[in-house]
Motif scaffolding. Structure first.
Motif, PDB file in Angstrom:
ATOM      1  N   HIS A  64      -7.050  26.185  65.813  1.00  0.00           N
ATOM      2  CA  HIS A  64      -7.479  27.540  65.468  1.00  0.00           C
ATOM      3  C   HIS A  64      -8.990  27.665  65.375  1.00  0.00           C
ATOM      4  O   HIS A  64      -9.515  28.770  65.314  1.00  0.00           O
ATOM      5  N   GLU A  65      -9.679  26.524  65.386  1.00  0.00           N
ATOM      6  CA  GLU A  65     -11.139  26.599  65.298  1.00  0.00           C
ATOM      7  C   GLU A  65     -11.791  26.775  66.666  1.00  0.00           C
ATOM      8  O   GLU A  65     -13.005  26.791  66.774  1.00  0.00           O
ATOM      9  N   TYR A  79      -9.126  21.511  64.310  1.00  0.00           N
ATOM     10  CA  TYR A  79      -7.780  22.019  64.594  1.00  0.00           C
ATOM     11  C   TYR A  79      -7.861  23.134  65.637  1.00  0.00           C
ATOM     12  O   TYR A  79      -8.907  23.773  65.782  1.00  0.00           O
ATOM     13  N   PRO A  92      -0.422  23.718  65.754  1.00  0.00           N
ATOM     14  CA  PRO A  92      -1.522  24.156  64.887  1.00  0.00           C
ATOM     15  C   PRO A  92      -1.886  23.155  63.796  1.00  0.00           C
ATOM     16  O   PRO A  92      -2.945  23.250  63.190  1.00  0.00           O
ATOM     17  N   ARG A  93      -0.999  22.209  63.535  1.00  0.00           N
ATOM     18  CA  ARG A  93      -1.271  21.253  62.462  1.00  0.00           C
ATOM     19  C   ARG A  93      -1.727  19.901  62.988  1.00  0.00           C
ATOM     20  O   ARG A  93      -1.702  18.903  62.275  1.00  0.00           O
ATOM     21  N   MET A  94      -2.095  19.820  64.248  1.00  0.00           N
ATOM     22  CA  MET A  94      -2.611  18.564  64.769  1.00  0.00           C
ATOM     23  C   MET A  94      -4.029  18.776  65.273  1.00  0.00           C
ATOM     24  O   MET A  94      -4.319  19.760  65.943  1.00  0.00           O
ATOM     25  N   THR A  95      -4.920  17.835  64.948  1.00  0.00           N
ATOM     26  CA  THR A  95      -6.288  17.952  65.429  1.00  0.00           C
ATOM     27  C   THR A  95      -6.318  17.659  66.926  1.00  0.00           C
ATOM     28  O   THR A  95      -5.354  17.160  67.504  1.00  0.00           O
ATOM     29  N   ARG A 123     -15.493  36.930  54.966  1.00  0.00           N
ATOM     30  CA  ARG A 123     -15.894  35.842  54.079  1.00  0.00           C
ATOM     31  C   ARG A 123     -16.929  34.938  54.756  1.00  0.00           C
ATOM     32  O   ARG A 123     -17.762  34.328  54.110  1.00  0.00           O
ATOM     33  N   ARG A 145     -12.216  16.195  65.523  1.00  0.00           N
ATOM     34  CA  ARG A 145     -11.399  16.317  64.301  1.00  0.00           C
ATOM     35  C   ARG A 145     -11.045  17.759  63.962  1.00  0.00           C
ATOM     36  O   ARG A 145     -10.607  18.045  62.864  1.00  0.00           O
TER      37      ARG A 145
END
Lengths: 293, 551
Positions: free
Chosen positions: B429-430, B427, B383-386, B16, B425
């Motif tokens: 996984h980036e 996360y 994983p849910r914290m920047t 994608r 800012r």
């Protein structure tokens, strides 16, 4: 004092929820779901003022009629306007659906999170309590409640919440047990954070995915459970009504007067679809790993 | 003509986020009895190259855009699924990286071994169960499994990692393949086991005259077994030549970079240890775990002695290396010192105060003074914290920053560990693995700790990234006057970074010494074996060593 400081971080660090909102707004289906739910709620709230008829207004001579200009969704065997009854029914069904699910959600998530996080003996005791409640026959439980407290709507919330949180607790516990072994939780622990903050900031947000999906599945099942309870005599009684009750009466006369089943059924399905789309959207939006675009 | 000739192979992934050229115009050949090593960092396309030969890629998103792969006169890329099944596990066999997950836990090892013999696509080659069993036992014996008849009926969990990899090799060989593809077969294994497996592969190859493609991220590993080396980066071939020229005479910048990143050789330096009272003192530490597995006589209370009587001290300012193989108890020791694992016996003192036996509440003020860096940068970040939230949390919680200064302090921290401020800012996984480890390091140094215990902080990283992170750690240790315990299974890394080294095995410390003197003159047999097993990035030396090592 630590609490105060962290509350402030939440304000700044609410980016998970901010990001989630940004992503949710881009999800067309979820937005439709949300809109449908909001409309249903608003209509339910305003029902006493906007309903075309009173909910107990009968017209026995008229009897059951198919949809017409006067009665858009037809009338039931007592000549009561179906649209009005569905609107009034929505008040009961939506309240039960959201409050009972909310109760189940809060108890279940906290119970499961604490049991899973504490582990060991605490976990064993807490989960055995869940098992015992599971094993209790629901009917006997309800009859007992009725005998002791008599009939009232809050009891209904309680009874439904009391069974629905059990599964939620099990789901959350399983998630938490897997999360507890993760290094980021250990890292939080080695930073000296208190257990409560670890649960709230590191554990619970990471269980959101399955919790949201299960919640969206719980709401419609709670609405049907309410119909079952009402049918037994707990919950609400005619001439009051709820979607579940309308459906169960509709089933009885399905062959002669199909509209008595079709319209309440359609309303419930619509709610269910809306909830599922919203739930899916929320789950994706709350997962930072799905892309922002 | 060579056994396998790949020409102009192109594999693109249509994702994608756009087109990814995973493999772009790659050509190579390998002949019977020859070993080709494909070396590259993660994402270089080395695995994709080989997976595409056996049609093992998920399609879509992958698509083979061009090229040919002639195997014995047949183009593997254009043959249909049926004939491909004929090649797979038959003429071409594969050994995967992780022996723990590539065996089915519900079937006995023997059952899995004979599967390709009794369910063969080619009906004429189907064997009877008893024949297949004999053949499998023969092979188990050949790959060095002791008492193969007995082990035939064992389940995978009853085998150690090294043994499982041997089983995988036996499984790959059972249909007499002519080409063996090994995808990082030793990466998940300890260094002594790695040496054994490398020797086994080399021996089997010589005996059976098969062609081997050996995929690895580590140039050092392939030095001893490869005839040819192909270095890949970003889907393209950077260098392809015989092993000697790659290691001794390379002109290629990328290959040079890879070679330079291998931490090797002595480092002359002053010890960083400061005189005076030690920062950490551990006396007779024991950490036992209850073992709930059932013994012969029902459930008995037994203990796994993860750490069994360890005493040590760490001076302020020093980096103490702790090496050991998996299961040696080194991680548990680190966790026990930080009071993250429950201690059974013994004491731990930090800066003169005994911290073992303190309640969790009493420990809170001490926690900020001692921090941990974890192995897996993918698991050690929420994983849910920047990045911002992850770094701000300890600062705010311990009252090091106020609401006004927090932005600035987080930015400082990001500068410190070499992360661009613009990433605040994002996360986890980036980010890439190396960047994530920087975030984790930033979190560990946020509270300005005195002691950091780093548990295999670079083991999950590519070799060039590994070098960067090691330099970052050294830099931070000096700048912030940190004391560190550096846990690793990789002896070269420990040698590069530590002032003093402890060798641990089966819960006890085998040997302690200053890094260079320990390397020059190991006192214990175990240490000597460990040191001997490290592969050298020198083909001439390594070739002899590979075969001379005892199995």
């Amino acid at each position: 004092m630590d609490r105060v400081i962290l509350e402030k971080t939440d304000e700044r660090g609410s980016s998970l929820w901010q990001d989630a909102w940004v992503k949710l707004r881009k999800n067309r289906l979820a937005l439709w779901g949300l809109a449908v739910l909001v409309i249903l709620c608003v209509v339910s709230l305003l029902t006493p003022w906007i309903a075309p008829y009173g909910y107990e207004e009968q017209d026995l001579i008229l009897g059951a009629t198919p949809p017409s200009a006067e009665h858009w969704l037809g009338t039931d065997i007592f000549g009561r306007d179906m649209l009005t009854r569905i609107m009034y029914g929505g008040r009961v069904s939506l309240t039960v659906g959201f409050i009972a699910t909310g109760v189940a959600l809060i108890i279940g998530v906290l119970w499961g999170a604490i049991a899973g996080f504490a582990g060991g003996r605490v976990d064993a005791v807490m989960m055995r309590i869940v098992d015992i409640l599971y094993a209790l026959p629901f009917m006997i439980f309800i009859v007992l409640l009725m005998v002791v407290f008599g009939r009232n709507i809050f009891l209904l919330f309680f009874a439904i919440g009391a069974v629905e949180w059990l599964t939620m607790a099990r789901i959350v516990r399983g998630q938490v047990m897997a999360l507890r072994k993760q290094e980021f939780v250990e890292a939080a622990y080695s930073l000296g954070l208190s257990q409560w903050i670890i649960i709230r900031r590191h554990i619970i947000p990471n269980t959101l995915g399955p919790v949201i999906v299960y919640t969206t599945l719980t709401i419609p099942s709670v609405m049907l459970l309410e119909a079952f309870l009402s049918f037994l005599g707990l919950g609400i009684q005619p001439p009051q009504s709820s979607w579940g009750l309308l459906i169960s009466y509709g089933v009885e006369t399905m062959e002669e007067f199909p509209w008595l089943l079709i319209f309440p059924g359609l309303t419930l399905s619509l709610t269910l679809f809306a909830l599922n789309f919203l739930g899916d959207g929320l789950r994706d939006a709350l997962d930072p790993r799905t892309s922002k675009d | 003509m060579a056994l396998l000739e790949v020409n102009g192979l192109k594999v693109y992934f249509h994702t994608r986020d756009g087109l990814v050229k995973a493999v772009d115009d790659v050509s190579f050949s390998v002949d019977s009895g020859e070993t080709l090593a494909i070396v590259g960092e993660s994402g270089s396309g080395k695995s994709v190259t080989c997976y595409s030969l056996l049609d093992l890629l998920p399609k879509p998103p992958a698509r083979i855009e061009g090229g040919t792969a002639m195997f014995d006169g047949v183009d593997l890329l254009s043959c249909d699924a049926n004939s491909m099944r004929h090649f797979r596990g038959n003429d071409i066999a594969m050994i995967f990286q992780d022996p723990m997950t590539s065996l089915n836990p519900f079937l006995t090892v023997g059952e899995q071994l004979i599967e390709p013999l009794i369910y063969h696509p080619d009906k004429t080659r189907i064997q009877t169960r008893s024949n297949a069993r004999l053949r499998a036992i023969e092979l188990l014996d050949e790959v060095g499994i002791i008492e193969p008849e007995k082990r035939f009926d064992c389940y995978p969990h009853e085998f150690s990692g090294g043994m499982r990899q041997r089983v995988m090799i036996a499984m790959a060989l059972i249909n007499e393949p002519r080409l063996l593809i090994c995808d990082e077969p030793t990466t998940a294994l300890d260094v002594t086991i790695q040496a054994q497996i490398l020797k086994l592969i080399k021996q089997l190859q010589q005996k059976r005259n098969v062609a081997v493609i050996f995929i690895s991220h580590d140039l050092g590993v392939v030095a001893g077994i490869a005839d040819k080396v192909m270095v890949m980066c970003n889907g393209t071939v950077r260098e392809a030549a015989d092993t000697e020229s790659v290691f001794y005479r390379t002109e290629n910048d990328y290959t040079k970079k890879l070679l330079a990143a291998i931490p090797e050789g002595p480092k002359v330096m002053e010890t960083r240890a400061q005189a005076g009272a030690p920062l950490v003192e551990v006396t007779n530490l024991k950490t036992y775990f209850k073992d709930y597995s059932k013994g012969v006589a029902g459930t008995q209370k037994r203990f796994i002695k993860a750490v069994d009587g360890v005493s040590l001290h760490i001076q302020r300012g020093e980096i103490l290396g702790l090496v050991g193989e998996s299961g040696s108890g080194k991680s548990t020791l680190g966790r026990s010192i930080l009071q993250l694992a429950p201690i059974t016996e013994g004491t731990v003192s930090f800066a003169g105060t005994q911290i073992s036996g303190m309640s969790p509440n009493q420990l809170v003020p001490w926690r900020r003074k001692m921090q941990m860096i974890f192995q897996d940068p993918y698991a050690s970040l929420n994983p849910r914290m920047t990045v911002y939230e992850t770094l701000a949390e300890p600062l705010l919680y311990h009252g090091i920053a106020t609401r006004k200064t927090i932005d600035e302090q987080v930015q400082h921290l990001m500068d410190d560990v070499g992360l661009a401020r613009a990433n605040m800012r994002k996360y986890p996984h980036e980010f890439s693995g190396g960047q994530r480890q920087r975030i984790a390091i930033g979190r560990a140094i946020a509270t300005k700790p005195e002691l950091i215990i780093a548990d295999e902080p670079v083991s999950a990283l590519d070799v060039t990234i590994q070098a960067q992170i090691l330099d970052l750690i050294l830099n931070l240790v000096e700048r912030h006057n940190l004391t560190m315990m550096f846990i690793s299974h990789d002896l070269s890394v420990v040698r590069y970074i530590s002032d003093r080294v402890m060798v641990m095995n089966k819960g006890v410390i085998i040997e302690t010494g200053d890094t260079e003197s320990l390397w020059a003159d190991p006192q214990e047999k175990y240490t000597r074996e460990l040191l001997k097993a490290i592969p050298l990035a020198d083909p001439k030396l390594e070739r002899e060593r590979v075969l001379s090592r005892s199995l």
